[in-house]
Design an enzyme around this catalytic site. Structure first.
Site, short mmCIF file in Angstrom:
data_model
loop_
_atom_site.label_atom_id
_atom_site.label_comp_id
_atom_site.label_asym_id
_atom_site.label_seq_id
_atom_site.Cartn_x
_atom_site.Cartn_y
_atom_site.Cartn_z
CB VAL A 58 -1.02 0.03 1.17
CG1 VAL A 58 -2.03 -1.09 1.04
CG2 VAL A 58 -0.34 0.00 2.53
CB SER A 76 1.67 -1.06 10.42
OG SER A 76 2.85 -0.77 11.16
CB ALA A 115 -5.21 -0.50 13.15
CE1 TYR A 146 3.44 -0.55 14.93
CE2 TYR A 146 3.59 -0.15 17.28
CZ TYR A 146 2.89 -0.63 16.20
OH TYR A 146 1.64 -1.19 16.38
CE LYS A 150 0.50 1.38 13.59
NZ LYS A 150 -0.61 0.92 12.74
NE ARG A 187 2.69 -9.29 17.74
CZ ARG A 187 1.79 -8.79 16.90
NH1 ARG A 187 1.18 -7.67 17.20
NH2 ARG A 187 1.49 -9.40 15.77
#
Ligand code: NAD
Length: 332
Positions: A58, A76, A115, A146, A150, A187
């Site tokens: 994108v 992302s 988001a 990051y 955002k 994570r």
């Protein structure tokens, strides 16, 4: 109704595509470049005649023919391991990717939902975090690719809303977990579950006293769907206020898996936030939303999913390789 979901082949995006189809969206266009997602995550949706998977980055552009009623921008890299591996691509998708998604929504008069993330609060000095808190982000630290991507994406979204009258909404997502996370994505929940199931040492960073608030993916997806149907701009926090220390989480997962893994402490990553807990008063008031799945239920469902996959993977690897492979002979 027709929705375009960027990052739809990722963890949250794939759950969201499924939920849109269940909610009666006749057409769902899932756009992904598979940098951290996979077509496997949406393989079960391919039998829906209204579902389409498009391989596309994108940041290069986002054009969709025909009507579009909703654009959900999930694309992302999201785990620290992923965005530290792809810092420039993360900044690009937060900037150019968001602009393309906003342009698509604006051109079609569609509702746009970004988001965003609790990382916009950085290492917060206000606890729990309400949307009115501006955050404490290190703009030049390793995580800034990051966090700042955002924050820029939020600023861009608000500029489209204010100057172009675009119908936009921002959700700030706090730590979310569930099936379809990659076991190696770094994570905390998939890492601890994988280690527990393998009987490997379970790694807890720092002294384990830092906290996170963990939301099960089904609840999160429900919150995003409510934001899509609303007209407010937000930002709105979506997360589960149940706060747990990382050491408690490791013990919890060890108990639920019946694992005998030892728990070992490893160094804390740079700029790791010490505390995280959403104030969800706004989501309760404006969206009538709050998480309904207990963390324990969510963990059990996630563990079951990981255990099932592990079984399938090990039963596949148990199949003896052809003789030529075992002996290392070249296959003609
Ligand atoms: P994920 O990595 O599983 O999904 C991201 C998806 O975006 C992947 O499928 C990836 O291939 C795709 N993508 C990345 N760059 C792209 C590009 N340039 N073009 C097209 N597709 C691209 O991560 P996730 O956990 O599902 O996160 C989804 C969104 O939610 C992200 O925007 C993330 O920042 C946000 N979020 C997630 C959490 C969480 O706890 N999971 C928390 C806060 C915010």
């Amino acid at each position: 109704m027709r929705a375009v979901v960027t990052g739809g082949a990722g963890f949250i995006g794939s759950h969201f595509c499924g939920r849109l189809l269940e909610a009666g969206y006749g057409d769902v266009v899932c756009v992904d470049n598979f940098v951290t997602g996979s077509p496997e995550n949406v393989a079960h949706l391919m039998r829906h005649e209204g579902f389409r998977l498009v391989g596309c980055d994108v940041t290069h552009g986002l054009e969709v023919e025909g009507p579009v009623d909703a654009v959900l921008h999930f694309a992302s890299p999201a785990s620290p391991v992923d965005y530290l591996r792809h810092p420039l691509a993360t900044l690009r998708v937060g900037a150019e990717g968001t602009r393309h998604a906003l342009e698509l929504a604006a051109a079609h008069g569609a509702r746009f939902v970004l988001a965003s993330t609790s990382e916009t609060y950085g290492d917060p000095q206000v606890h729990p975090q309400p949307e009115s808190y501006w955050g404490n982000v290190n703009p030049v630290g390793p995580r800034s690719c990051y966090d700042e991507a955002k924050r820029y994406a939020e600023a861009l979204t608000m500029a489209y809303r204010r100057s172009r009258g675009a119908d936009t909404g921002i959700v700030r997502i706090f730590n979310t977990f569930g099936p379809r996370m990659r076991p190696g994505d770094g994570r905390v929940v998939p890492t601890l579950i994988r280690q527990a199931l393998e009987g490997a040492p379970m790694t807890v960073t720092g002294d384990g006293s830092q906290t996170r608030s963990l939301c099960f993916v089904d609840d999160l997806v429900d919150g995003v769907l409510r934001m899509l149907s609303a007209s407010i701009g937000g930002p709105v926090n979506l997360g589960n206020p149940h706060e747990v220390t990382m050491l408690e989480l490791a013990h919890w997962i060890r108990r639920l898996t019946g694992s005998r893994s030892e728990i070992v402490m490893v160094p804390l990553p740079t700029d790791d936030p010490k505390r995280r807990r959403p104030d969800i008063s706004l989501a309760r008031r404006e969206l009538g939303w709050e998480p309904w799945t207990s963390v324990e239920d969510g963990l059990l469902r996630t563990i079951e999913w990981f255990a099932d996959r592990r079984e399938r993977v090990s039963s596949l690897t148990d199949v003896p390789a052809p003789a030529s492979h075992r002996s290392g002979l070249a296959v003609s």
